[in-house]
Every structure is written in structure tokens, then in C-alpha cells.
Design a protein around this motif. Structure first.
Motif, PDB file in Angstrom:
ATOM      1  N   ASP A 182      43.136  -7.004 -31.141  1.00  0.00           N
ATOM      2  CA  ASP A 182      43.466  -6.388 -32.425  1.00  0.00           C
ATOM      3  C   ASP A 182      44.971  -6.267 -32.620  1.00  0.00           C
ATOM      4  N   VAL A 183      45.732  -6.403 -31.545  1.00  0.00           N
ATOM      5  CA  VAL A 183      47.199  -6.457 -31.604  1.00  0.00           C
ATOM      6  C   VAL A 183      47.637  -7.607 -30.711  1.00  0.00           C
ATOM      7  N   TRP A 184      48.415  -8.516 -31.269  1.00  0.00           N
ATOM      8  CA  TRP A 184      48.806  -9.700 -30.524  1.00  0.00           C
ATOM      9  C   TRP A 184      49.755  -9.330 -29.396  1.00  0.00           C
ATOM     10  N   ASP A 185      49.398  -9.755 -28.189  1.00  0.00           N
ATOM     11  CA  ASP A 185      50.218  -9.553 -27.001  1.00  0.00           C
ATOM     12  C   ASP A 185      50.086 -10.811 -26.153  1.00  0.00           C
ATOM     13  N   PRO A 186      51.119 -11.673 -26.109  1.00  0.00           N
ATOM     14  CA  PRO A 186      50.992 -12.943 -25.388  1.00  0.00           C
ATOM     15  C   PRO A 186      50.754 -12.761 -23.889  1.00  0.00           C
ATOM     16  N   VAL A 187      51.343 -11.728 -23.287  1.00  0.00           N
ATOM     17  CA  VAL A 187      51.129 -11.498 -21.854  1.00  0.00           C
ATOM     18  C   VAL A 187      49.673 -11.129 -21.598  1.00  0.00           C
ATOM     19  N   GLU A 188      49.125 -10.274 -22.442  1.00  0.00           N
ATOM     20  CA  GLU A 188      47.709  -9.914 -22.300  1.00  0.00           C
ATOM     21  C   GLU A 188      46.822 -11.137 -22.507  1.00  0.00           C
ATOM     22  N   PHE A 189      47.182 -11.988 -23.459  1.00  0.00           N
ATOM     23  CA  PHE A 189      46.371 -13.159 -23.770  1.00  0.00           C
ATOM     24  C   PHE A 189      46.260 -14.106 -22.575  1.00  0.00           C
ATOM     25  N   VAL A 190      47.387 -14.425 -21.949  1.00  0.00           N
ATOM     26  CA  VAL A 190      47.316 -15.368 -20.830  1.00  0.00           C
ATOM     27  C   VAL A 190      46.518 -14.771 -19.670  1.00  0.00           C
ATOM     28  N   GLY A 191      46.486 -13.436 -19.554  1.00  0.00           N
ATOM     29  CA  GLY A 191      45.641 -12.815 -18.549  1.00  0.00           C
ATOM     30  C   GLY A 191      44.174 -12.899 -18.911  1.00  0.00           C
ATOM     31  N   LEU A 192      43.868 -12.790 -20.206  1.00  0.00           N
ATOM     32  CA  LEU A 192      42.479 -12.880 -20.663  1.00  0.00           C
ATOM     33  C   LEU A 192      41.913 -14.281 -20.465  1.00  0.00           C
ATOM     34  N   ILE A 193      42.766 -15.307 -20.507  1.00  0.00           N
ATOM     35  CA  ILE A 193      42.281 -16.675 -20.324  1.00  0.00           C
ATOM     36  C   ILE A 193      41.585 -16.819 -18.978  1.00  0.00           C
ATOM     37  N   GLY A 194      42.238 -16.374 -17.925  1.00  0.00           N
ATOM     38  CA  GLY A 194      41.632 -16.473 -16.601  1.00  0.00           C
ATOM     39  C   GLY A 194      40.468 -15.516 -16.407  1.00  0.00           C
ATOM     40  N   GLN A 195      40.541 -14.351 -17.031  1.00  0.00           N
ATOM     41  CA  GLN A 195      39.481 -13.348 -16.850  1.00  0.00           C
ATOM     42  C   GLN A 195      38.171 -13.766 -17.504  1.00  0.00           C
ATOM     43  N   HIS A 196      38.263 -14.331 -18.719  1.00  0.00           N
ATOM     44  CA  HIS A 196      37.045 -14.669 -19.465  1.00  0.00           C
ATOM     45  C   HIS A 196      36.829 -16.174 -19.589  1.00  0.00           C
ATOM     46  N   ARG A 197      37.703 -16.991 -18.975  1.00  0.00           N
ATOM     47  CA  ARG A 197      37.571 -18.449 -19.008  1.00  0.00           C
ATOM     48  C   ARG A 197      37.608 -18.961 -20.449  1.00  0.00           C
ATOM     49  N   ILE A 198      38.600 -18.501 -21.192  1.00  0.00           N
ATOM     50  CA  ILE A 198      38.759 -18.896 -22.600  1.00  0.00           C
ATOM     51  C   ILE A 198      39.047 -20.388 -22.683  1.00  0.00           C
ATOM     52  N   GLN A 199      38.377 -21.047 -23.650  1.00  0.00           N
ATOM     53  CA  GLN A 199      38.525 -22.490 -23.806  1.00  0.00           C
ATOM     54  C   GLN A 199      39.355 -22.888 -25.022  1.00  0.00           C
ATOM     55  N   LEU A 200      39.248 -22.143 -26.118  1.00  0.00           N
ATOM     56  CA  LEU A 200      39.978 -22.543 -27.321  1.00  0.00           C
ATOM     57  C   LEU A 200      40.490 -21.320 -28.061  1.00  0.00           C
ATOM     58  N   SER A 201      41.592 -21.543 -28.790  1.00  0.00           N
ATOM     59  CA  SER A 201      42.203 -20.481 -29.581  1.00  0.00           C
ATOM     60  C   SER A 201      42.838 -21.116 -30.806  1.00  0.00           C
ATOM     61  N   MET A 202      43.255 -20.262 -31.726  1.00  0.00           N
ATOM     62  CA  MET A 202      43.825 -20.744 -32.981  1.00  0.00           C
ATOM     63  C   MET A 202      44.776 -19.697 -33.521  1.00  0.00           C
ATOM     64  N   GLY A 203      45.875 -20.137 -34.119  1.00  0.00           N
ATOM     65  CA  GLY A 203      46.833 -19.201 -34.690  1.00  0.00           C
ATOM     66  C   GLY A 203      48.000 -19.939 -35.305  1.00  0.00           C
ATOM     67  N   ALA A 204      48.928 -19.172 -35.827  1.00  0.00           N
ATOM     68  CA  ALA A 204      50.127 -19.754 -36.417  1.00  0.00           C
ATOM     69  C   ALA A 204      51.104 -20.162 -35.318  1.00  0.00           C
ATOM     70  N   THR A 205      52.138 -20.875 -35.711  1.00  0.00           N
ATOM     71  CA  THR A 205      53.125 -21.379 -34.745  1.00  0.00           C
ATOM     72  C   THR A 205      53.748 -20.272 -33.897  1.00  0.00           C
ATOM     73  N   PRO A 206      54.048 -19.082 -34.425  1.00  0.00           N
ATOM     74  CA  PRO A 206      54.628 -18.030 -33.583  1.00  0.00           C
ATOM     75  C   PRO A 206      53.760 -17.653 -32.390  1.00  0.00           C
ATOM     76  N   PHE A 207      52.439 -17.751 -32.506  1.00  0.00           N
ATOM     77  CA  PHE A 207      51.566 -17.433 -31.381  1.00  0.00           C
ATOM     78  C   PHE A 207      51.843 -18.377 -30.212  1.00  0.00           C
ATOM     79  N   LEU A 208      51.936 -19.668 -30.519  1.00  0.00           N
ATOM     80  CA  LEU A 208      52.184 -20.642 -29.468  1.00  0.00           C
ATOM     81  C   LEU A 208      53.570 -20.454 -28.869  1.00  0.00           C
ATOM     82  N   ALA A 209      54.572 -20.210 -29.714  1.00  0.00           N
ATOM     83  CA  ALA A 209      55.929 -20.001 -29.200  1.00  0.00           C
ATOM     84  C   ALA A 209      55.991 -18.789 -28.285  1.00  0.00           C
ATOM     85  N   ASP A 210      55.274 -17.730 -28.603  1.00  0.00           N
ATOM     86  CA  ASP A 210      55.266 -16.535 -27.757  1.00  0.00           C
ATOM     87  C   ASP A 210      54.642 -16.813 -26.400  1.00  0.00           C
TER      88      ASP A 210
END
Length: 713
Positions: free
Chosen positions: A436-464
Motif C-alpha cells: 500500500d506504500v511503495w518501498d523498493p527495499v521491502e519489495f526486493v525482500g518480498l520477491i524471495g519470500q513469496h517467489r514473485i514472478q511478475l510486477s508492473m509499474g511506472a519507470t520510477p519503480f524500476l529506477a528505485d
């Protein structure tokens, strides 16, 4: 003495109809454990000759008494079961069947009465002109009376053509929910700040909320506004609305009084579901204030945040505005409702009924209500699966062929989040992890925790993400797709992504609220094609035209599109919608260049917008507010390129007297309750504006200043 002809005119035969007696016998046969009694409940026809008015009146009285007696016997036969010579009340399964039938008939009567009442109101007041803007009378479609009164541009020819070709699948999201709830009851479906929810829990909550919405007055076609963060409550309410034929109006949590007032006047929501607070702002109190001005809002449902639940240990509900109900109140209404699933299914919509109303800023900067049907949203999901998910396999043991683990940080109140963060995983039986609040550090941790396969967002998300410290130390092996939309991917960002994210394919995409994702790259595309905005998805077309209206390639022009993914119309009505169409092509308002392979590159916009981090800024609205400032004579806001956000708003101001500062202007906008993300972030003071002969500001001349600055750098 009466003549023979007079006697013949007076003769009449009144039958106590044998159909009532047969109904008694049918009711007897339906009851479990009931033996059919051959002579029970039989009423023989009675013929009476009426030779006078008094005799005729007496016969009518006797007839009514006989009918009432038959009805009483019918009620008794359905309410009791004879067992070993004694009468006992219905119990167990027979009682449950009886209650379900009664609830089913009650809902039928309510819905029939409501539709009849609305039709009489329309016809009695001279047609659709008496309804709010954007509404029209009940339409006949395929011989069935539609449940909605929205005026769309869906002609029967378009429906027949796209259905016959298979472009429109004619399916409902609710059907998929029923399947996955039965097959994957113990599997996760949503992970948010409240924890992880399984498919079984989701199905139970949807069932309760759909009945609860019926209990508080929601009916097919009722607009339900959702201004919630990326929480499970958004998903549950949206699917519950789909089930009962209501229209969902998703609203991003960043919107405030001004924007919501306009949206509410256009959409006329009957129910508003919101959070008590989000990121320090009290959404529930704002909606309680708006409710006083918007008399059509009859119910306000408030979802407490996790922090509120922890602080409200004693349950005094001091955070709840007066007159509102809590989320638990709504759920309890459904759990103790007299409606059963068969009754709820009576409200099920058709695939071409309007199910979503999403507001977007148009060429004037004013919100426009974009309407979508179930078929159009299904097309958007199918196009995403066929392109972005090409070659992507679900995790071993997922139990469904496309049960992907998806991540979504874009708000569900935006078409990106609503389509690909909510409807996509629900269609496929997958699992969505929401922030509900974008946090790139939290996101990369969630990838390994939940085995995330795909995501989508604007360019700032990827840059972060690329700027996260020690990115190589995180387990990102399962992350295979990132769709970058909202602005073209800068070459340096894409080259860094290829270096730091070797397992993840970064793909470009372009779309609108009116179209969903309409052009997209392909996983096998080389680098140069990924620097474009992709090519059209199946069953849809895009083209670029010059000033004469001719299609051109390798030259900049106006971008147009058509196909199965395009919206059903604007809330303002068919006449307003048709202004955006030219000979069957929708005018997007964007400028683009198309190469010979069909790949487009967005070059600019003909519409007066700033797209900040993928969010449209209604420029005209902000300019109108700035003009109220005593130190502002003339104001114009244009887009300035920004490395992270793509664009930011830059205000050009011709002052009156002493020039105001940027801090003074933003403080003024805050006092005027303008959304913070819409504030200009730079200020340029000018003595005069470049103008056209007709007196309009030449904004392209203002944007040229930024181009000159970049050339100097």
C-alpha cells in the motif's frame, strides 16, 4: 321479466380454478418424506348461474372465500409434513429448502418492483432526460432487459461481431472465483499489510459482503465508490459488486475534496467504502463531510487500518464518523442475511453490462468517467497473459496453468492496479502480493519470500529498485517480468536493468484508462524495440495519422486506436463520447511515431496534461486554483522532464505586484485542498506569455525552454 337476450348477457360462470388445487398437490410432492394423497387438496370446479346483480355479488363473495380457503390449505401443506398421522413443523433439510425458496421469491419480487418503479419513473417523466447525466432508459439487448441505465456506445453490431469472432469471451470474473474457491481453498490469494488470505477465506468474505451490500440497498447498476489503499477489503468489495451487478468506482487514495466532489456528482455513488486514515490523512472524516453535500450517498463504510485496530483495543470506535458503519458491520449484515446464494445469483449481470467506472483526466483536465464492461476487462486480462506472460510458467505444484505470483504497488484505484493487480490473479487462480506504500527495499525482500514472478509499474519503480543497496544480495531468481508503463524506458535505466537483473525481462507498454494495456513489447524483443512503447495487442489496432488524416509511418502524428479493448463510453453520455471518435478510430490525444514493424514511440501529447510518475495531473484545475491567489495574474502549468518521475509540473506565473514564491503557492494549494501530487514543483516568473492570435497561451513555446536547457547541458 327479462328477455332471453338479457338473460344471456347476465349469465356468467365463475370457476374456482383447478390450478390452485394442482399447486397444492405439487407442493405436497416437493416436500421430503411426504406421500401424495390422491384426494388431498382437490377442489372441484363450481359453476354458478348469475341471474341478478345481487346473486352475482353473492357468488363473487363466495368465490373469494373459496380462493382464500385454498390458499390457506396450500400454505398449510407447504409448512407442515404429515408423519405417522401427526402434523409436525418442517425441520432439517426440508426447513432449509423452504427458507431458501422463500428468500428466492422475496428477492425476485424486490428486484421486479425496483425495475418496474424505475421504468415507470423514466416513462412518466418523458424519457432519459429526467435521469442524471450519462443515464438512459432500460435497453433491450438480445431479447433481455438490461439491468443498467448507463448510456454507452455499445451497438448491437459491435457486440455481435466481437462475440462471434471470439474477441469477447463472454465470461464473468465471479465464475472464476467460484472455481478457484472450490479447487484451491487452502492456497494463498492475497498478501497485504493484514497478512495472507486463502482462496477459501476470500470466497467466504465475498459471499458475506455481497449479501451485506444487498441488505443495505445496493442493487444491479448501483454505483459503489472504493477509496481504499491496496488492502484485501478493496478486492473483496469489488468482486462482491461484480457478483450482484453493481458498478465499481475505484478512486486512488491521493484524491481529496475537489476531485472527489466532481467524481461524486458525475458517478452518483450510493455507497462509499473507504479507510479511516491513510498516510496520516483521515479519509473517513473527509467522506463524512462530502456526504453532507452529496445527498445520493446513503451509506459510508469505513475500514480501520492495522494501526487503528491496535490502538482501539477497547473497541470504542472513536475513529468512526457519525452515521457511518464499520467493515465488520457490513460483513455481519451479510452473514445474518436472509438472502442465500440462489437469491444473490438473481442479480448476476451479463458480460456486456457496465461493471466499472474509472475517472481520468481528459483534454480539458476535468475528470471523465470511463465505463467498462465485463467483456472489455476480460479482453485486457487476456491480452496481458498472451504478451507479458508469454513463456512464463507457474511455480511447480501451483495447481493452475497460469497461477502466477504477482506483485502490485500501483494503487488499485488506478486502471493498472485494478486490472493487473486485482483481476489478473483472480482470473488465473494466482497469488497477488500488494504494497500500500511503495518501498523498493521491502519489495526486493518480498520477491524471495513469496517467489514473485511478475510486477508492473511506472519507470520510477524500476529506477528505485536498481538503486537499492546490495541488490545482488537479495534472492531475485523468480522475478522474470517487469512491465514498465506510463513513460518510455530511458536507455540508461534499461541498460542497468539488463546488467543488474539478468533473470528479469523488462518490457515497455502503453495504454490509457479507456483502453487498458494496448501496446506492449514482447519478451523476445531486442534492446532497440524495448526502447519503444511496443506494438498493438491482438484484436486491436493503432495507427498514426498526419494533418490530412492519412496513416503514416516513420513520421510524427496523432495516435489513434480501435479494437476489442476499447471502453464502452464516458459517463457524460453518448454524444460526448462520440466527440473522441473519428470514422471508427478513437483519438487518444497523444502524438507518436510508428515504424514499419508496427512499434510506436510516444512523442508527446496534444492534450493538456502532465504525467507525474504515471499519474495524470489535471493541469487546468490546478491553474484555476492558482488564479485565485492574489499575487497571480496569469498562470500556466507545463510538463518538465524529470529523471525519476518522468515529468513534473512547472508553473509559469505572470505576477500582480510582488511575485509569489513557490512555497507560498504550494501553501495556498494546500489550503484549497488540492491533491499534493498535483502541486507544481518548479516556478518560473515571466513578464508576459507567448500568445496565439486568438489570445491562447502557446504552451509548446514554454516547453521549448526545457529543451534548450537540456541542449546546453
Amino acid at each position: 321479466m327479462a328477455t332471453g337476450s338479457t338473460l344471456r348477457r347476465r349469465l356468467a360462470a365463475v370457476h374456482v380454478h383447478a390450478r390452485a388445487a394442482r399447486a397444492v398437490n405439487r407442493g405436497n410432492r416437493r416436500l421430503p418424506g411426504r406421500r401424495r394423497q390422491p384426494d388431498a387438496g382437490r377442489v372441484r370446479p363450481v359453476r354458478v348461474l348469475l341471474l341478478s346483480r345481487r346473486q352475482r355479488h353473492g357468488c363473487q363473495v363466495r368465490r373469494r372465500a373459496a380462493v382464500q380457503a385454498v390458499r390457506a390449505r396450500l400454505f398449510a401443506a407447504r409448512s407442515q409434513v404429515r408423519h405417522r398421522g401427526r402434523s409436525r413443523p418442517l425441520r432439517g433439510e426440508a426447513a432449509r429448502v423452504h427458507r431458501r425458496r422463500r428468500a428466492h421469491r422475496r428477492v425476485e419480487r424486490r428486484l421486479a418492483h425496483e425495475l418496474h418503479r424505475r421504468e415507470r419513473k423514466i416513462l412518466g417523466s418523458g424519457g432519459a432526460s429526467a435521469l442524471p447525466r450519462g443515464l438512459g432508459p432500460v435497453a433491450e439487448r438480445d431479447g433481455v432487459s438490461a439491468k443498467r441505465f448507463f448510456e454507452t456506445t455499445l451497438a448491437s453490431e459491435r457486440i455481435d461481431e466481437l462475440s462471434a469472432s471470439g474477441a469477447w469471451p463472454n465470461r464473468l470474473l465471479d465464475e472464476r472465483i467460484d472455481r478457484w474457491t472450490a479447487e484451491r481453498a487452502g492456497e494463498p490469494v492475497i498478501t497485504d499489510r493484514f497478512g495472507t488470505m486463502t482462496w477459501g477465506e476470500l470466497g467466504a468474505d465475498i459471499d458475506a459482503v455481497s449479501k451485506g451490500l444487498l441488505e443495505i440497498g445496493v442493487r444491479p447498476g448501483t454505483v459503489v465508490q472504493l477509496q481504499l489503499p491496496n488492502w484485501r477489503h478493496f478486492v473483496v468489495t469489488a468482486v462482491a459488486c461484480d457478483r450482484i451487478g453493481a458498478v465499481v468506482n475505484p478512486v486512488a487514495p491521493i484524491f481529496r475534496h475537489n476531485e472527489l466532489t466532481v467524481m461524486s456528482e458525475l458517478g452518483r455513488p450510493m455507497v462509499v467504502v473507504t479507510a479511516d486514515s491513510y498516510r496520516g490523512f483521515k479519509l473517513a472524516e473527509m467522506h463524512a463531510e462530502l456526504r453532507e453535500r452529496c445527498e445520493w450517498v446513503t451509506e459510508l463504510v469505513v475500514v480501520p487500518s492495522p494501526e487503528t485496530l491496535q490502538s482501539d483495543a477497547d473497541g470504542d470506535e472513536s475513529w468512526l464518523p457519525e452515521g457511518a458503519i464499520t467493515w465488520e458491520d457490513l460483513v455481519e449484515e451479510g452473514r445474518f442475511s436472509s438472502y442465500d446464494r440462489a437469491a444473490v445469483d438473481l442479480c448476476r449481470p451479463g458480460p456486456n453490462d457496465v461493471c466499472e467506472m474509472m475517472f481520468t483526466s481528459g483534454t480539458t483536465g476535468l475528470p471523465k468517467g470511463v465505463m467498462h464492461t465485463h467483456n472489455i476487462l476480460s479482453v485486457a486480462v487476456d491480452a496481458f497473459l498472451d504478451t507479458v506472460c508469454e513463456g512464463l510458467d507457474p511455480h511447480p505444484g501451483a495447481g493452475a496453468p497460469q497461477a502466477y505470483v504477482t506483485h502490485m504497488a500501483s494503487t488499485l484505484g488506478h486502471q493498472t492496479g485494478y486490472l493487473y493487480g486485482m483481476r489478473l490473479p483472480l482470473y488465473t487462480g494466482g497469488h497477488v502480493v500488494m504494497q500500500d506504500v511503495w518501498d523498493p527495499v521491502e519489495f526486493v525482500g518480498l520477491i524471495g519470500q513469496h517467489r514473485i514472478q511478475l510486477s508492473m509499474g511506472a519507470t520510477p519503480f524500476l529506477a528505485d529498485v536498481l538503486n537499492v543497496d546490495d541488490l545482488a544480495g537479495y534472492d531475485l531468481s523468480t522475478w522474470q517480468r517487469f512491465l514498465c508503463a506510463g513513460a518510455a524506458i530511458p536507455r540508461p535505466v534499461l541498460e542497468r536493468a539488463l546488467e543488474l537483473l539478468p533473470d528479469c525481462v523488462v518490457m515497455p507498454g502503453w495504454g490509457m484508462t479507456e483502453t487498458g494495456l494496448l501496446t506492449v513489447g514482447r519478451p523476445s524483443d531486442p534492446l532497440e524495440r524495448r526502447l519503444t512503447d511496443g506494438r498493438a495487442v491482438d484484436d486491436n489496432e493503432v495507427r498514426v495519422i498526419d494533418e490530412s488524416g492519412q496513416a503514416v509511418t516513420d513520421a510524427e502524428g496523432d495516435l489513434q486506436c480501435r479494437g476489442s479493448a476499447l471502453f464502452a463510453g464516458y459517463m457524460a453520455g453518448r454524444e460526448f463520447t462520440e466527440q473522441s471518435w473519428t470514422e471508427g478510430w478513437f483519438d487518444t490525444g497523444d502524438r507518436a511515431v510508428m515504424n514499419s514493424d508496427g512499434y510506436i514511440s510516444i512523442a508527446g501529447r496534444t492534450k493538456d496534461l502532465v504525467i507525474r510518475g504515471g499519474e495524470n495531473v489535471p493541469v487546468k484545475e490546478v491553474e484555476d486554483v492558482l488564479l485565485r491567489h492574489p499575487g497571480v495574474g496569469v498562470a500556466a502549468i507545463v510538463a518538465k522532464p524529470h529523471e525519476r518521475l518522468g515529468e513534473i509540473g512547472c508553473a509559469f506565473v505572470q505576477p500582480v505586484g510582488e511575485a509569489p514564491t513557490l512555497a507560498e503557492l504550494t501553501e495556498f494549494l494546500d489550503d484549497q485542498q488540492v491533491t499534493r501530487q498535483f502541486w507544481p514543483e518548479e516556478l518560473v516568473i515571466v513578464d508576459e506569455f507567448p500568445m496565439t492570435p486568438s489570445g491562447k497561451i502557446q504552451k509548446y513555446r514554454l516547453r521549448e525552454r526545457f529543451d534548450e536547457e537540456r541542449r546546453c547541458i
